[in-house]
Enzyme design. Structure first.
Site, mmCIF file in Angstrom:
data_model
loop_
_atom_site.group_PDB
_atom_site.id
_atom_site.type_symbol
_atom_site.label_atom_id
_atom_site.label_comp_id
_atom_site.label_asym_id
_atom_site.label_seq_id
_atom_site.Cartn_x
_atom_site.Cartn_y
_atom_site.Cartn_z
ATOM 1 C CB ALA A 70 -0.925 -0.435 1.391
ATOM 2 C CG ASP A 71 3.027 5.078 -1.359
ATOM 3 O OD1 ASP A 71 4.448 4.533 -0.926
ATOM 4 O OD2 ASP A 71 2.808 5.255 -1.745
ATOM 5 C CB THR A 72 -1.162 6.910 2.184
ATOM 6 O OG1 THR A 72 -1.632 5.875 2.170
ATOM 7 C CG2 THR A 72 -1.893 8.629 2.148
#
Length: 194
Positions: A70-72
């Site tokens: 995941a990445d934000t």
């Protein structure tokens, strides 16, 4: 939901969020280069990073179950705001967010044996107008140091938020509803192809 996956993330927030929805996981390392490519949109960038983290995590695992990456990132005025490099950079980002609305993009990807599935969640977050003192005090708290755009909605910065439209948990780092659905669909589809 009694699923078990690999989590390709060092984020304690993502560990807490996955545990919250009853997903068991083993941590695997996933070190990738996080640099936007020329002409790459913010959406394509965050989706690519999530997938690359999942692939790297799977490569570092025992390869018996899917790996989740995941990445934000945060965008405002077509700019991508990532983690602050230093105090000056962190304070400049907070000044840019002050009194305005920005977008938080969180991508989640699963990878197993060449099969992948991903989801992108976009949330609008509005900040109150921040004084220079509030910005300085917030930086001194230490909270902004390893956070996208230099703030954590689940921490002290929660008092700066005037409105949120979308996924709160997505802003924290893992959109719970979308992640649960993604895992369920992914595992069902992988099992059908076996």
């Amino acid at each position: 939901m009694a699923f078990s996956i690999y989590l390709a993330s060092s984020s304690p927030r993502r560990r807490e969020l996955l545990s919250q929805i009853g997903v068991s996981f083993d941590l695997v390392p996933a070190v990738i280069e996080e640099v936007p490519q020329a002409g790459e949109s913010a959406q394509d960038y965050v989706l690519r990073l999530a997938l690359q983290k999942a692939q790297a995590g799977f490569a570092n695992s025992k390869r018996k179950k899917p790996a989740l990456g995941a990445d934000t990132i945060i965008t405002i005025e077509q700019k991508i705001l990532e983690k602050p490099r230093d105090k000056h950079h962190g304070e400049e980002m907070l000044k840019l967010l002050s009194g305005r609305t920005h977008h938080v993009l969180t991508a989640v990807a699963l990878w197993q044996d060449g099969y992948s599935k991903s989801v992108l969640v976009k949330t609008e977050v509005s900040f109150k107008k921040l004084s220079d003192r509030e910005i300085s005090d917030y930086w001194q708290s230490g909270e902004p140091i390893d956070k996208a755009a230099g703030y954590a909605i689940q921490g002290i910065a929660g008092k700066f938020i005037t409105n949120i439209s979308g996924s709160y948990s997505g802003v924290v780092g893992l959109p719970l509803f979308e992640t649960a659905e993604l895992i369920k669909t992914f595992i069902k589809e992988v099992n059908q192809h076996r």
